[in-house]
Design a protein around this motif. Structure first.
Motif, mmCIF file in Angstrom:
data_model
loop_
_atom_site.group_PDB
_atom_site.id
_atom_site.type_symbol
_atom_site.label_atom_id
_atom_site.label_comp_id
_atom_site.label_asym_id
_atom_site.label_seq_id
_atom_site.Cartn_x
_atom_site.Cartn_y
_atom_site.Cartn_z
ATOM 1 N N ASN A 32 30.587 7.506 29.226
ATOM 2 C CA ASN A 32 30.484 8.721 28.410
ATOM 3 C C ASN A 32 29.466 9.689 29.002
ATOM 4 O O ASN A 32 29.702 10.898 29.078
ATOM 5 N N ILE A 33 28.342 9.150 29.443
ATOM 6 C CA ILE A 33 27.298 9.992 30.042
ATOM 7 C C ILE A 33 27.769 10.577 31.363
ATOM 8 O O ILE A 33 27.610 11.774 31.634
ATOM 9 N N GLY B 274 31.787 17.553 33.345
ATOM 10 C CA GLY B 274 32.696 18.386 32.573
ATOM 11 C C GLY B 274 33.976 17.684 32.163
ATOM 12 O O GLY B 274 34.993 18.339 31.929
ATOM 13 N N HIS C 120 35.894 14.282 29.781
ATOM 14 C CA HIS C 120 35.694 13.507 28.568
ATOM 15 C C HIS C 120 36.734 12.397 28.502
ATOM 16 O O HIS C 120 37.861 12.546 29.003
ATOM 17 N N THR D 127 30.907 11.029 32.596
ATOM 18 C CA THR D 127 31.999 11.994 32.503
ATOM 19 C C THR D 127 31.522 13.327 31.936
ATOM 20 O O THR D 127 31.962 14.391 32.374
ATOM 21 N N GLN D 128 30.605 13.284 30.974
ATOM 22 C CA GLN D 128 30.089 14.527 30.394
ATOM 23 C C GLN D 128 29.336 15.348 31.433
ATOM 24 O O GLN D 128 29.375 16.582 31.406
ATOM 25 N N LYS D 129 28.686 14.672 32.377
ATOM 26 C CA LYS D 129 27.922 15.379 33.407
ATOM 27 C C LYS D 129 28.825 16.200 34.325
ATOM 28 O O LYS D 129 28.384 17.193 34.906
#
Length: 220
Positions: free
Chosen positions: A111-112, A118, A120, A114-116
Protein backbone atom coordinates in the motif's frame (compact mmCIF):
# COMPACT_ATOMS: atom_id res chain seq x y z
CA UNK A 1 41.21 10.89 -2.51
CA UNK A 2 38.59 11.24 0.17
CA UNK A 3 35.76 12.08 -2.23
CA UNK A 4 36.67 9.28 -4.63
CA UNK A 5 36.82 6.82 -1.75
CA UNK A 6 33.36 7.88 -0.53
CA UNK A 7 31.85 7.52 -4.02
CA UNK A 8 33.44 4.10 -4.46
CA UNK A 9 32.31 2.97 -1.02
CA UNK A 10 28.75 4.15 -1.67
CA UNK A 11 28.70 2.35 -5.02
CA UNK A 12 29.98 -0.87 -3.45
CA UNK A 13 27.42 -0.63 -0.65
CA UNK A 14 24.60 -0.20 -3.19
CA UNK A 15 25.84 -3.17 -5.23
CA UNK A 16 26.16 -5.36 -2.14
CA UNK A 17 22.62 -4.43 -1.06
CA UNK A 18 21.23 -5.37 -4.46
CA UNK A 19 23.10 -8.68 -4.39
CA UNK A 20 21.87 -9.40 -0.88
CA UNK A 21 18.24 -8.85 -1.91
CA UNK A 22 18.70 -10.98 -5.01
CA UNK A 23 20.25 -13.83 -3.01
CA UNK A 24 17.47 -13.59 -0.43
CA UNK A 25 14.81 -13.72 -3.14
CA UNK A 26 16.28 -16.78 -4.83
CA UNK A 27 16.92 -18.41 -1.46
CA UNK A 28 13.22 -18.20 -0.56
CA UNK A 29 12.11 -19.44 -3.97
CA UNK A 30 14.51 -22.38 -3.97
CA UNK A 31 13.63 -23.30 -0.39
CA UNK A 32 9.88 -23.33 -1.08
CA UNK A 33 10.17 -25.21 -4.38
CA UNK A 34 12.47 -27.82 -2.80
CA UNK A 35 10.16 -28.13 0.19
CA UNK A 36 7.01 -28.56 -1.91
CA UNK A 37 8.31 -30.49 -4.91
CA UNK A 38 11.32 -32.40 -3.62
CA UNK A 39 15.01 -31.58 -3.23
CA UNK A 40 16.29 -33.63 -6.18
CA UNK A 41 16.65 -31.32 -9.24
CA UNK A 42 16.55 -34.33 -11.58
CA UNK A 43 13.09 -35.27 -10.32
CA UNK A 44 11.84 -31.75 -9.62
CA UNK A 45 12.07 -29.99 -12.98
CA UNK A 46 10.79 -26.69 -11.58
CA UNK A 47 13.60 -26.72 -9.01
CA UNK A 48 16.17 -27.48 -11.69
CA UNK A 49 14.93 -24.61 -13.86
CA UNK A 50 15.02 -22.29 -10.85
CA UNK A 51 18.58 -23.35 -10.00
CA UNK A 52 19.67 -22.75 -13.60
CA UNK A 53 18.12 -19.29 -13.50
CA UNK A 54 19.80 -18.51 -10.17
CA UNK A 55 23.19 -19.54 -11.55
CA UNK A 56 22.63 -17.35 -14.60
CA UNK A 57 22.00 -14.42 -12.24
CA UNK A 58 25.29 -15.29 -10.47
CA UNK A 59 23.75 -16.50 -7.22
CA UNK A 60 26.52 -18.30 -5.27
CA UNK A 61 26.36 -22.11 -5.17
CA UNK A 62 26.48 -21.93 -1.37
CA UNK A 63 23.18 -20.01 -1.27
CA UNK A 64 21.54 -22.61 -3.49
CA UNK A 65 22.95 -25.58 -1.56
CA UNK A 66 22.11 -24.11 1.85
CA UNK A 67 18.44 -23.55 1.02
CA UNK A 68 18.02 -27.00 -0.52
CA UNK A 69 19.54 -28.56 2.59
CA UNK A 70 17.27 -26.44 4.77
CA UNK A 71 14.23 -27.71 2.86
CA UNK A 72 15.51 -31.28 3.10
CA UNK A 73 15.77 -30.94 6.86
CA UNK A 74 12.25 -29.57 7.15
CA UNK A 75 13.43 -26.47 9.01
CA UNK A 76 13.09 -22.80 8.26
CA UNK A 77 10.30 -20.38 7.57
CA UNK A 78 7.03 -21.17 5.88
CA UNK A 79 6.50 -18.73 3.02
CA UNK A 80 3.28 -18.43 1.08
CA UNK A 81 2.57 -16.94 -2.34
CA UNK A 82 0.50 -13.76 -2.45
CA UNK A 83 -0.80 -12.04 -5.57
CA UNK A 84 -2.09 -8.48 -5.70
CA UNK A 85 -3.53 -6.42 -8.53
CA UNK A 86 -3.06 -2.70 -8.93
CA UNK A 87 -3.90 0.28 -11.13
CA UNK A 88 -1.08 2.61 -12.12
CA UNK A 89 -0.63 5.95 -13.89
CA UNK A 90 -2.07 6.56 -17.39
CA UNK A 91 -4.31 3.50 -17.33
CA UNK A 92 -1.49 1.04 -16.66
CA UNK A 93 -2.08 -2.05 -14.54
CA UNK A 94 0.10 -4.32 -12.42
CA UNK A 95 0.10 -7.85 -11.13
CA UNK A 96 2.37 -8.13 -8.11
CA UNK A 97 3.45 -11.55 -6.89
CA UNK A 98 5.10 -11.90 -3.50
CA UNK A 99 6.56 -14.63 -1.36
CA UNK A 100 5.96 -13.72 2.27
CA UNK A 101 5.87 -15.14 5.76
CA UNK A 102 3.57 -12.34 6.91
CA UNK A 103 0.78 -11.37 4.49
CA UNK A 104 -0.43 -8.46 6.64
CA UNK A 105 3.01 -6.86 6.65
CA UNK A 106 3.33 -7.43 2.90
CA UNK A 107 -0.03 -5.80 2.20
CA UNK A 108 0.91 -2.79 4.32
CA UNK A 109 4.25 -2.42 2.49
CA UNK A 110 2.56 -2.67 -0.88
CA UNK A 111 0.00 0.00 0.00
CA UNK A 112 2.82 2.39 0.87
CA UNK A 113 4.90 1.51 -2.21
CA UNK A 114 2.06 1.81 -4.72
CA UNK A 115 0.87 5.13 -3.27
CA UNK A 116 4.38 6.55 -3.71
CA UNK A 117 4.23 5.98 -7.47
CA UNK A 118 0.66 7.17 -7.99
CA UNK A 119 -0.90 3.69 -8.07
CA UNK A 120 -3.43 1.90 -5.89
CA UNK A 121 -4.34 -1.70 -5.19
CA UNK A 122 -7.49 -3.18 -6.71
CA UNK A 123 -9.70 -6.12 -5.86
CA UNK A 124 -8.79 -9.68 -6.91
CA UNK A 125 -9.75 -10.17 -10.56
CA UNK A 126 -9.96 -6.46 -11.33
CA UNK A 127 -6.76 -6.51 -13.40
CA UNK A 128 -5.78 -10.12 -14.12
CA UNK A 129 -8.36 -10.56 -16.91
CA UNK A 130 -6.13 -8.27 -19.00
CA UNK A 131 -3.25 -10.79 -18.80
CA UNK A 132 -2.43 -14.31 -19.95
CA UNK A 133 -0.60 -16.61 -17.53
CA UNK A 134 1.88 -18.42 -19.78
CA UNK A 135 5.33 -19.96 -19.94
CA UNK A 136 7.79 -17.85 -21.94
CA UNK A 137 11.10 -18.83 -23.56
CA UNK A 138 13.38 -16.38 -25.37
CA UNK A 139 16.17 -18.28 -27.12
CA UNK A 140 18.98 -18.09 -29.64
CA UNK A 141 20.73 -20.87 -31.54
CA UNK A 142 17.70 -22.01 -33.58
CA UNK A 143 15.60 -20.08 -36.07
CA UNK A 144 11.81 -19.92 -36.03
CA UNK A 145 11.31 -22.76 -38.53
CA UNK A 146 13.68 -25.04 -36.63
CA UNK A 147 11.95 -24.35 -33.31
CA UNK A 148 8.56 -25.05 -34.89
CA UNK A 149 9.87 -28.34 -36.29
CA UNK A 150 11.29 -29.39 -32.91
CA UNK A 151 8.11 -28.77 -30.93
CA UNK A 152 5.99 -30.43 -33.64
CA UNK A 153 8.16 -33.57 -33.59
CA UNK A 154 7.97 -33.62 -29.78
CA UNK A 155 4.17 -33.45 -29.98
CA UNK A 156 3.99 -30.29 -27.85
CA UNK A 157 1.34 -27.67 -28.52
CA UNK A 158 2.66 -24.12 -28.08
CA UNK A 159 0.51 -21.03 -27.85
CA UNK A 160 2.68 -18.72 -29.94
CA UNK A 161 6.06 -18.68 -31.67
CA UNK A 162 7.74 -15.76 -33.43
CA UNK A 163 11.10 -14.22 -34.34
CA UNK A 164 12.37 -10.97 -32.81
CA UNK A 165 14.34 -8.17 -34.46
CA UNK A 166 17.55 -9.22 -32.68
CA UNK A 167 17.36 -12.71 -34.19
CA UNK A 168 16.08 -14.46 -31.08
CA UNK A 169 12.92 -16.57 -31.02
CA UNK A 170 10.12 -16.31 -28.46
CA UNK A 171 7.97 -19.30 -27.58
CA UNK A 172 4.92 -19.12 -25.33
CA UNK A 173 3.30 -22.28 -24.01
CA UNK A 174 1.06 -23.51 -21.24
CA UNK A 175 2.97 -23.32 -17.94
CA UNK A 176 2.73 -27.10 -17.51
CA UNK A 177 4.43 -27.64 -20.91
CA UNK A 178 7.31 -25.18 -20.44
CA UNK A 179 9.86 -27.73 -19.13
CA UNK A 180 9.05 -30.14 -21.97
CA UNK A 181 9.55 -27.41 -24.56
CA UNK A 182 12.92 -26.46 -23.09
CA UNK A 183 14.10 -30.07 -22.90
CA UNK A 184 13.11 -30.71 -26.51
CA UNK A 185 14.96 -27.61 -27.72
CA UNK A 186 18.08 -28.45 -25.69
CA UNK A 187 18.09 -31.98 -27.09
CA UNK A 188 17.76 -30.64 -30.64
CA UNK A 189 20.84 -28.41 -30.55
CA UNK A 190 23.78 -27.75 -28.25
CA UNK A 191 23.83 -24.16 -29.53
CA UNK A 192 20.54 -23.23 -27.88
CA UNK A 193 20.82 -20.51 -25.24
CA UNK A 194 17.91 -19.17 -23.19
CA UNK A 195 17.72 -15.47 -22.30
CA UNK A 196 14.32 -15.86 -20.67
CA UNK A 197 12.75 -18.92 -19.10
CA UNK A 198 9.82 -18.22 -16.82
CA UNK A 199 6.13 -18.49 -16.16
CA UNK A 200 4.74 -14.98 -16.23
CA UNK A 201 1.68 -12.79 -16.58
CA UNK A 202 1.84 -11.34 -20.10
CA UNK A 203 -0.30 -8.27 -20.81
CA UNK A 204 -2.77 -8.52 -23.69
CA UNK A 205 -2.25 -4.80 -24.34
CA UNK A 206 0.57 -2.42 -23.47
CA UNK A 207 0.34 1.21 -22.35
CA UNK A 208 3.12 3.65 -23.22
CA UNK A 209 4.11 5.87 -20.30
CA UNK A 210 7.04 8.28 -20.46
CA UNK A 211 7.88 8.68 -16.79
CA UNK A 212 10.19 6.03 -15.39
CA UNK A 213 9.44 4.85 -11.88
CA UNK A 214 11.53 2.50 -9.77
CA UNK A 215 10.28 1.05 -6.50
CA UNK A 216 11.39 -1.93 -4.46
CA UNK A 217 8.53 -4.29 -3.66
CA UNK A 218 10.74 -7.04 -2.25
CA UNK A 219 9.40 -8.14 1.12
CA UNK A 220 12.24 -8.18 3.62
Amino acid sequence: MGRAHEVRAASMAKTNLMKSKLYSKYGKLIYMEAKNGGTDPNANLKLRALIDKAKKDQVPADVIKRNIEKANGGTGENYSSCRYEAYGPSGSTFIIECLSDNSNRTLSSLNIATQKCGAHLGKPGSVSYNYDYVGVLDLTGLDEDSVLEVVAEAGIDVLDLYSNEDGSVTVTANPSDLSQVRQALEAASSEVSFQRDEVAWVAKEEVMYQKRISINLLDS
